[in-house]
Scaffold this motif. Structure first.
Motif, PDB file in Angstrom:
ATOM      1  N   UNK A  37       0.883  -1.218  -0.158  1.00 23.68           N
ATOM      2  CA  UNK A  37       0.077  -0.036  -0.154  1.00 23.68           C
ATOM      3  C   UNK A  37       0.985   1.400   0.022  1.00 23.68           C
ATOM      4  N   UNK A  38       0.608   2.156  -0.906  1.00 26.55           N
ATOM      5  CA  UNK A  38       1.211   3.278  -0.909  1.00 26.55           C
ATOM      6  C   UNK A  38       0.249   4.639  -0.802  1.00 26.55           C
ATOM      7  N   UNK A  39       0.542   5.339   0.238  1.00 23.33           N
ATOM      8  CA  UNK A  39      -0.190   6.597   0.651  1.00 23.33           C
ATOM      9  C   UNK A  39       0.546   7.904   0.658  1.00 23.33           C
ATOM     10  N   UNK A  40       0.001   8.747   0.061  1.00 23.26           N
ATOM     11  CA  UNK A  40       0.367   9.958  -0.142  1.00 23.26           C
ATOM     12  C   UNK A  40      -0.162  11.406   0.229  1.00 23.26           C
ATOM     13  N   UNK A  41       0.201  12.021   1.044  1.00 21.49           N
ATOM     14  CA  UNK A  41      -0.877  13.176   1.565  1.00 21.49           C
ATOM     15  C   UNK A  41       0.131  14.273   1.726  1.00 21.49           C
ATOM     16  N   UNK A  42      -0.509  15.619   1.898  1.00 23.66           N
ATOM     17  CA  UNK A  42       0.233  16.783   2.157  1.00 23.66           C
ATOM     18  C   UNK A  42      -0.259  17.244   3.608  1.00 23.66           C
ATOM     19  N   UNK A  43       0.641  17.568   4.535  1.00 20.78           N
ATOM     20  CA  UNK A  43       0.225  18.093   6.017  1.00 20.78           C
ATOM     21  C   UNK A  43       1.113  19.349   6.110  1.00 20.78           C
ATOM     22  N   UNK A  44       0.443  20.537   6.179  1.00 17.24           N
ATOM     23  CA  UNK A  44       1.107  21.672   6.087  1.00 17.24           C
ATOM     24  C   UNK A  44       2.059  21.946   4.841  1.00 17.24           C
ATOM     25  N   UNK A  45       3.447  22.077   5.236  1.00 18.36           N
ATOM     26  CA  UNK A  45       4.701  22.323   4.233  1.00 18.36           C
ATOM     27  C   UNK A  45       5.235  21.138   3.792  1.00 18.36           C
ATOM     28  N   UNK A  46       4.671  19.889   4.430  1.00 27.67           N
ATOM     29  CA  UNK A  46       5.617  18.691   4.068  1.00 27.67           C
ATOM     30  C   UNK A  46       4.781  17.860   3.336  1.00 27.67           C
ATOM     31  N   UNK A  47       5.427  16.831   2.709  1.00 28.72           N
ATOM     32  CA  UNK A  47       4.726  15.647   1.846  1.00 28.72           C
ATOM     33  C   UNK A  47       5.033  14.362   2.847  1.00 28.72           C
ATOM     34  N   UNK A  48       4.065  13.882   3.052  1.00 25.07           N
ATOM     35  CA  UNK A  48       4.026  12.622   3.682  1.00 25.07           C
ATOM     36  C   UNK A  48       3.825  11.306   2.890  1.00 25.07           C
ATOM     37  N   UNK A  49       4.850  10.434   2.613  1.00 20.08           N
ATOM     38  CA  UNK A  49       4.739   9.304   2.000  1.00 20.08           C
ATOM     39  C   UNK A  49       4.719   8.071   2.986  1.00 20.08           C
ATOM     40  N   UNK A  50       3.983   7.180   2.726  1.00 21.08           N
ATOM     41  CA  UNK A  50       4.024   5.846   3.700  1.00 21.08           C
ATOM     42  C   UNK A  50       3.729   4.768   2.559  1.00 21.08           C
ATOM     43  N   UNK A  51       4.911   3.660   2.638  1.00 21.21           N
ATOM     44  CA  UNK A  51       4.683   2.432   2.068  1.00 21.21           C
ATOM     45  C   UNK A  51       4.981   1.080   2.876  1.00 21.21           C
ATOM     46  N   UNK A  52       3.734   0.514   3.097  1.00 22.82           N
ATOM     47  CA  UNK A  52       3.423  -0.547   3.920  1.00 22.82           C
ATOM     48  C   UNK A  52       3.202  -1.936   3.315  1.00 22.82           C
ATOM     49  N   UNK A  53       3.443  -2.754   4.088  1.00 25.48           N
ATOM     50  CA  UNK A  53       2.999  -4.244   3.385  1.00 25.48           C
ATOM     51  C   UNK A  53       2.654  -5.169   4.601  1.00 25.48           C
ATOM     52  N   UNK A  54       2.195  -5.945   4.119  1.00 30.18           N
ATOM     53  CA  UNK A  54       1.275  -7.021   5.027  1.00 30.18           C
ATOM     54  C   UNK A  54       2.089  -8.356   5.439  1.00 30.18           C
ATOM     55  N   UNK A  55       3.345  -8.292   5.310  1.00 30.81           N
ATOM     56  CA  UNK A  55       4.347  -9.538   5.585  1.00 30.81           C
ATOM     57  C   UNK A  55       4.233  -9.952   6.804  1.00 30.81           C
ATOM     58  N   UNK A  56       5.294 -10.952   7.089  1.00 33.63           N
ATOM     59  CA  UNK A  56       5.548 -11.368   8.478  1.00 33.63           C
ATOM     60  C   UNK A  56       6.244 -10.429   9.318  1.00 33.63           C
ATOM     61  N   UNK A  57       6.647  -9.205   8.931  1.00 30.96           N
ATOM     62  CA  UNK A  57       7.164  -8.060   9.893  1.00 30.96           C
ATOM     63  C   UNK A  57       8.671  -8.495   9.800  1.00 30.96           C
ATOM     64  N   UNK A  58       9.416  -7.558  10.689  1.00 27.06           N
ATOM     65  CA  UNK A  58      10.708  -7.762  11.062  1.00 27.06           C
ATOM     66  C   UNK A  58      11.116  -7.120  12.202  1.00 27.06           C
ATOM     67  N   UNK A  59      12.442  -7.498  12.676  1.00 28.19           N
ATOM     68  CA  UNK A  59      12.813  -6.878  14.038  1.00 28.19           C
ATOM     69  C   UNK A  59      13.151  -5.452  13.774  1.00 28.19           C
ATOM     70  N   UNK A  60      12.483  -4.638  14.683  1.00 28.40           N
ATOM     71  CA  UNK A  60      12.674  -3.419  14.750  1.00 28.40           C
ATOM     72  C   UNK A  60      13.233  -2.603  16.100  1.00 28.40           C
ATOM     73  N   UNK A  61      14.371  -2.104  15.907  1.00 27.24           N
ATOM     74  CA  UNK A  61      14.776  -1.236  17.143  1.00 27.24           C
ATOM     75  C   UNK A  61      15.368  -0.129  17.104  1.00 27.24           C
ATOM     76  N   UNK A  62      14.838   0.770  17.834  1.00 26.73           N
ATOM     77  CA  UNK A  62      15.075   2.260  17.757  1.00 26.73           C
ATOM     78  C   UNK A  62      14.903   2.640  16.331  1.00 26.73           C
ATOM     79  N   UNK A  63      13.886   2.446  15.685  1.00 23.35           N
ATOM     80  CA  UNK A  63      13.634   3.034  14.362  1.00 23.35           C
ATOM     81  C   UNK A  63      14.505   2.378  13.121  1.00 23.35           C
ATOM     82  N   UNK A  64      15.266   1.448  13.692  1.00 19.61           N
ATOM     83  CA  UNK A  64      16.122   0.760  12.759  1.00 19.61           C
ATOM     84  C   UNK A  64      15.735  -0.534  12.301  1.00 19.61           C
ATOM     85  N   UNK A  65      15.513  -1.063  10.898  1.00 21.18           N
ATOM     86  CA  UNK A  65      15.254  -2.342  10.670  1.00 21.18           C
ATOM     87  C   UNK A  65      16.368  -3.353  10.422  1.00 21.18           C
ATOM     88  N   UNK A  66      16.303  -4.619  10.901  1.00 21.64           N
ATOM     89  CA  UNK A  66      17.273  -5.516  10.928  1.00 21.64           C
ATOM     90  C   UNK A  66      16.925  -6.530  10.182  1.00 21.64           C
TER      91      UNK A  66
END
Length: 368
Positions: A291-320
């Motif tokens: 899923x790709x979602x794009x929107x505008x918030x104030x003076x920023x462009x927001x882009x989100x790309x998501x999946x529904x897979x098995x996930x992953x190990x995430x620590x402090x915002x870093x993907x392992x």
């Protein structure tokens, strides 16, 4: 050999010292006032003044050194004002500083050289203020000139760094696009379509593959493109992958109003989609969705790309993930292009999977 090494170390240390804005200021500030004292001392030799005049020159230079320091902090405060207001502030502050400095110089001269002389009127304390004003104004112009030069040099370094990182990103993209495994899967799918005489689909896949490769080769990584153009390239890539995965791959786009004209770095989304294909779709027998979602918030462009897979190990915002370079590459490019005015956040999707959120300045206009 040792002598050359010592010289090299001294040059490196000297260069680093000059790159430090604080050290550079104090060096130039002190050197400038020492130069002021030296020039006036040499001038005094022509007039055959008494030796005590040297003490006055030193005191005057030291007074100028002290009086001009507050200007640095004032100019920092007004740095982002319109040019006309900056000019007015500089003239006003330079004149006030020059007046105060001239009073000190006159007192030094009268007390030391004239043995306690006192003028009849207070106006004489400000005598020769315009000469002092020219000195302080020159100091101010030199301060702004030096800082603007440093700012331009820093911008130049950022552009060079952005060029380097972007071209490295392009090379990584070419490595993937020309990866034998990727081409093998794509060409094998085309071959299969031809064998089953689905020539229309095979022809369409060849066309999409050529368009995708042409897009990635033609686009200068330093040129920002419209989001619409970037999404079209992403759709070409995903369409190619959909031939491989068929119904196992579902793609959804949700683009907000007026977002298509926003400028984004070229090929910024493909590495994220590649990760989703590799770690979310390919590893599940039933496939999944992107899923790709794009929107505008104030003076920023927001882009989100998501999946529904098995996930992953995430620590402090870093993907392992093993051998994962897409996110690191994307973060490097955004950092080089936008400095600290961006964010890239990786988090767990709900109810499962991974999502990547990017925030960058909303920019429109010509290629930059």
């Amino acid at each position: 050999m040792v002598k050359h090494l010592i010289e090299l170390v001294l040059v490196v240390r000297w260069t680093k010292s000059l790159e430090d804005k604080n050290r550079l200021f104090w060096f130039m500030h002190t050197a400038g006032w020492c130069g002021f004292a030296l020039v006036h001392y040499l001038g005094s030799l022509l007039h055959d003044l008494r030796d005590i005049f040297t003490v006055i020159l030193i005191l005057n230079a030291y007074a100028g050194w002290l009086c001009s320091i507050p200007l640095r902090y004032i100019y920092r405060k007004i740095w982002n004002l319109p040019p006309i207001r900056i000019a007015l502030w500089v003239i006003l502050c330079s004149f006030i500083t020059a007046l105060f400095w001239q009073v000190i110089k006159n007192i030094n001269y009268w007390e030391i050289y004239k043995h306690g002389y006192r003028p009849d009127e207070l106006i004489y304390y400000a005598r020769n203020t315009m000469f002092s004003f020219s000195i302080i104004l020159s100091w101010s112009l030199l301060y702004f000139g030096t800082n603007y030069y440093q700012m331009l040099q820093k911008e130049k370094q950022n552009v060079l760094k952005a060029n380097t990182v972007a071209h490295q990103a392009q090379l990584k993209m070419l490595r993937y696009q020309l990866n034998p495994h990727f081409l093998f899967n794509t060409l094998n799918a085309i071959s299969t379509l031809i064998l089953i005489e689905d020539n229309k689909t095979a022809n369409g896949m060849v066309t999409k593959l050529s368009e995708f490769l042409r897009y990635s080769l033609d686009k200068d990584p330093m040129k920002k493109v419209t989001l619409e153009s970037e999404l079209q390239a992403l759709k070409l890539y995903l369409d190619i992958e959909k031939v491989r995965f068929e119904e196992r791959l579902q793609v959804n786009f949700n683009v907000g109003e007026h977002c298509e004209n926003a400028r984004v770095p070229s090929m910024i989304l493909q590495p994220l989609a590649e990760n989703a294909i590799k770690y979310a779709i390919a590893v599940q027998e039933e496939g999944g969705s992107i899923n790709v979602n794009v929107s505008k918030f104030g003076n920023d462009l927001l882009i989100e790309l998501s999946d529904d897979g098995p996930g992953a190990e995430i620590k402090n915002g870093n993907l392992y993930r093993e051998n994962g370079v897409g996110l690191a590459n994307t973060r490097e490019r955004l950092l080089a292009l936008y400095g600290n005015d961006f964010s890239l956040v990786v988090s767990n999707n709900t109810p499962k999977g991974v999502k990547v959120n990017i925030r960058m300045p909303f920019e429109v206009g010509t290629n930059v």
